[in-house]
Design a protein around this motif. Structure first.
Motif, PDB file in Angstrom:
ATOM      1  N   ALA A 124      28.981  34.795  42.980  1.00  0.00           N
ATOM      2  CA  ALA A 124      30.087  35.613  43.491  1.00  0.00           C
ATOM      3  C   ALA A 124      30.944  36.089  42.331  1.00  0.00           C
ATOM      4  O   ALA A 124      30.971  35.466  41.264  1.00  0.00           O
ATOM      5  N   GLY A 125      31.635  37.202  42.553  1.00  0.00           N
ATOM      6  CA  GLY A 125      32.512  37.741  41.508  1.00  0.00           C
ATOM      7  C   GLY A 125      33.698  38.467  42.113  1.00  0.00           C
ATOM      8  O   GLY A 125      33.689  38.824  43.301  1.00  0.00           O
ATOM      9  N   VAL A 126      34.709  38.668  41.275  1.00  0.00           N
ATOM     10  CA  VAL A 126      35.966  39.290  41.716  1.00  0.00           C
ATOM     11  C   VAL A 126      36.257  40.482  40.810  1.00  0.00           C
ATOM     12  O   VAL A 126      36.155  40.375  39.588  1.00  0.00           O
ATOM     13  N   LEU A 127      36.614  41.589  41.420  1.00  0.00           N
ATOM     14  CA  LEU A 127      36.997  42.790  40.658  1.00  0.00           C
ATOM     15  C   LEU A 127      38.381  43.235  41.111  1.00  0.00           C
ATOM     16  O   LEU A 127      38.555  43.637  42.258  1.00  0.00           O
ATOM     17  N   VAL A 128      39.353  43.138  40.202  1.00  0.00           N
ATOM     18  CA  VAL A 128      40.720  43.561  40.519  1.00  0.00           C
ATOM     19  C   VAL A 128      40.951  44.929  39.890  1.00  0.00           C
ATOM     20  O   VAL A 128      40.674  45.124  38.703  1.00  0.00           O
ATOM     21  N   GLU A 129      41.425  45.864  40.679  1.00  0.00           N
ATOM     22  CA  GLU A 129      41.763  47.190  40.160  1.00  0.00           C
ATOM     23  C   GLU A 129      43.197  47.506  40.578  1.00  0.00           C
ATOM     24  O   GLU A 129      43.644  47.054  41.637  1.00  0.00           O
ATOM     25  N   ALA A 130      43.901  48.237  39.728  1.00  0.00           N
ATOM     26  CA  ALA A 130      45.314  48.468  40.014  1.00  0.00           C
ATOM     27  C   ALA A 130      45.707  49.893  39.683  1.00  0.00           C
ATOM     28  O   ALA A 130      45.082  50.536  38.844  1.00  0.00           O
ATOM     29  N   ALA A 131      46.749  50.361  40.329  1.00  0.00           N
ATOM     30  CA  ALA A 131      47.295  51.696  40.032  1.00  0.00           C
ATOM     31  C   ALA A 131      48.732  51.524  39.564  1.00  0.00           C
ATOM     32  O   ALA A 131      49.514  50.781  40.172  1.00  0.00           O
ATOM     33  N   TRP A 132      49.064  52.201  38.460  1.00  0.00           N
ATOM     34  CA  TRP A 132      50.378  52.063  37.838  1.00  0.00           C
ATOM     35  C   TRP A 132      51.068  53.418  37.766  1.00  0.00           C
ATOM     36  O   TRP A 132      50.421  54.439  37.568  1.00  0.00           O
ATOM     37  N   THR A 133      52.395  53.378  37.858  1.00  0.00           N
ATOM     38  CA  THR A 133      53.209  54.526  37.460  1.00  0.00           C
ATOM     39  C   THR A 133      54.055  54.010  36.309  1.00  0.00           C
ATOM     40  O   THR A 133      55.003  53.255  36.520  1.00  0.00           O
ATOM     41  N   GLY A 134      53.656  54.354  35.094  1.00  0.00           N
ATOM     42  CA  GLY A 134      54.297  53.750  33.923  1.00  0.00           C
ATOM     43  C   GLY A 134      54.091  52.243  33.983  1.00  0.00           C
ATOM     44  O   GLY A 134      52.955  51.782  34.093  1.00  0.00           O
ATOM     45  N   ARG A 135      55.201  51.491  33.963  1.00  0.00           N
ATOM     46  CA  ARG A 135      55.081  50.022  34.026  1.00  0.00           C
ATOM     47  C   ARG A 135      55.217  49.492  35.441  1.00  0.00           C
ATOM     48  O   ARG A 135      55.239  48.283  35.662  1.00  0.00           O
ATOM     49  N   HIS A 136      55.381  50.416  36.370  1.00  0.00           N
ATOM     50  CA  HIS A 136      55.528  50.000  37.772  1.00  0.00           C
ATOM     51  C   HIS A 136      54.145  49.885  38.407  1.00  0.00           C
ATOM     52  O   HIS A 136      53.344  50.828  38.352  1.00  0.00           O
ATOM     53  N   LEU A 137      53.880  48.734  38.995  1.00  0.00           N
ATOM     54  CA  LEU A 137      52.593  48.558  39.678  1.00  0.00           C
ATOM     55  C   LEU A 137      52.704  49.180  41.067  1.00  0.00           C
ATOM     56  O   LEU A 137      53.520  48.745  41.890  1.00  0.00           O
ATOM     57  N   ASP A 138      51.893  50.192  41.327  1.00  0.00           N
ATOM     58  CA  ASP A 138      51.923  50.811  42.662  1.00  0.00           C
ATOM     59  C   ASP A 138      51.247  49.892  43.680  1.00  0.00           C
ATOM     60  O   ASP A 138      51.747  49.675  44.767  1.00  0.00           O
ATOM     61  N   PHE A 139      50.083  49.381  43.310  1.00  0.00           N
ATOM     62  CA  PHE A 139      49.360  48.444  44.188  1.00  0.00           C
ATOM     63  C   PHE A 139      48.177  47.876  43.411  1.00  0.00           C
ATOM     64  O   PHE A 139      47.813  48.403  42.344  1.00  0.00           O
ATOM     65  N   ALA A 140      47.615  46.836  43.952  1.00  0.00           N
ATOM     66  CA  ALA A 140      46.381  46.274  43.378  1.00  0.00           C
ATOM     67  C   ALA A 140      45.370  46.105  44.503  1.00  0.00           C
ATOM     68  O   ALA A 140      45.746  45.978  45.678  1.00  0.00           O
ATOM     69  N   VAL A 141      44.107  46.114  44.122  1.00  0.00           N
ATOM     70  CA  VAL A 141      43.040  45.835  45.086  1.00  0.00           C
ATOM     71  C   VAL A 141      42.220  44.691  44.525  1.00  0.00           C
ATOM     72  O   VAL A 141      41.842  44.704  43.346  1.00  0.00           O
ATOM     73  N   CYS A 142      42.002  43.697  45.353  1.00  0.00           N
ATOM     74  CA  CYS A 142      41.166  42.561  44.934  1.00  0.00           C
ATOM     75  C   CYS A 142      39.853  42.652  45.705  1.00  0.00           C
ATOM     76  O   CYS A 142      39.829  42.541  46.936  1.00  0.00           O
ATOM     77  N   GLY A 143      38.778  42.905  44.983  1.00  0.00           N
ATOM     78  CA  GLY A 143      37.464  43.045  45.603  1.00  0.00           C
ATOM     79  C   GLY A 143      36.626  41.801  45.339  1.00  0.00           C
ATOM     80  O   GLY A 143      36.618  41.265  44.229  1.00  0.00           O
ATOM     81  N   ILE A 144      35.949  41.362  46.380  1.00  0.00           N
ATOM     82  CA  ILE A 144      35.169  40.127  46.281  1.00  0.00           C
ATOM     83  C   ILE A 144      33.740  40.393  46.744  1.00  0.00           C
ATOM     84  O   ILE A 144      33.525  40.987  47.810  1.00  0.00           O
TER      85      ILE A 144
END
Ligand code: BTN
Length: 261
Positions: A124-144
């Motif tokens: 099994a593995g985990v892939l985290v992807e995120a969207a940023w506006t500058g230093r502000h984290l808009d959201f993250a997605v944790c894929g498994i």
């Protein structure tokens, strides 16, 4: 085919699955979760697919999810930015996976920062992807992604690490829906405890290659060799270099490879 009605009937599990998107087949559940998050989907939104045609692993590797044989899920998260940059979400996913697999009597180990091994093979593995506006984290997605049945184990030439699946490790048939719900239950439990001493200890107890020599390629491309000591309080890996110096390595972009003793 996963039984979407059974899954839906068990949701939400804590913060997960209030929004539930099921696909018989999809490119990548992470792409779909990113798209939903961009359009304002709340934390806990869950995307599941029975089959992925363009599933991704870390470093742009292909992730194999044939129909009827694996688990592929992604959740939308809106945590503090440090949980993305510090690798906390990868740790969260790995810990939840390990705990869910333990319910089936397995003894999983976490190959820092994002892989789950049983008997020295990855399942099994985990892939985290995120969207940023500058230093502000808009959201993250944790894929498994979990290899459940033998058909989900990729051919040798396609993997960077020896692979197996839950059914081979257990020696018996596994109920994919039960495993999925156990993963969500563990995700929700550990998400509330992220950064706690208890979470750090739970991770460290399951850490693979402790006391063994490994090579690590860091996010900045540096190659380091040393002996794994454990985890620092902030989740970084503690590595003892040949000269005895203790180095702390951040999870983001890092890859670990065991070295022969
Ligand atoms: C890795 O080991 O490199 C991480 C693999 C993560 C695979 C999962 S499957 C669900 C989600 N959708 C993707 O395209 N990737 C992740």
């Amino acid at each position: 085919m996963l039984n979407r009605h059974r899954i839906r009937a068990a949701l939400p599990i804590g913060r997960f699955g209030g929004g539930f998107h099921f696909h018989r087949t999809i490119g990548s559940t992470n792409d779909e979760a990113v798209d939903l998050a961009r359009r304002g989907a709340p934390e806990g939104t869950l995307v599941i697919a029975d089959e992925q045609t363009t599933g991704r692993g870390r470093s742009g590797r292909r992730w194999f999810t044939p129909a009827g044989a694996a688990l592929a899920l992604s959740v939308v998260l809106r945590p503090g930015p440090e949980w993305v940059t510090g690798g906390g979400l990868m740790a969260l996913g790995s810990l939840a996976l390990a705990e869910a697999l333990e319910r089936d009597g397995l003894r999983p180990q976490i190959k820092w920062p994002n892989d789950v091994l049983v008997g020295g093979r990855k399942l099994a593995g985990v892939l985290v992807e995120a969207a940023w506006t500058g230093r502000h984290l808009d959201f993250a997605v944790c894929g498994i992604g979990v290899n459940v049945r033998p058909a989900s184990v990729p051919p040798d030439q396609e993997v960077d690490y020896p692979a197996t699946c839950v059914e081979a490790a257990r020696g018996q048939r596994v109920d994919r829906e039960d495993l999925l719900l156990a993963i969500l239950t563990a995700l929700d439990r550990w998400y509330s405890k992220m950064g706690s001493q208890e979470a750090l200890q739970a991770l460290e107890e399951r850490l693979a290659f402790v006391d063994e020599r490994v090579a690590i390629r860091t996010g900045s491309g540096q190659e380091m060799i040393g002996r794994v000591l454990g985890l620092a309080a902030d989740g970084r890996l503690r590595l003892e270099a040949a000269d005895g110096e203790v180095i702390l390595i951040g999870a983001e972009g890092s890859h670990l490879r065991p070295l022969a003793a």
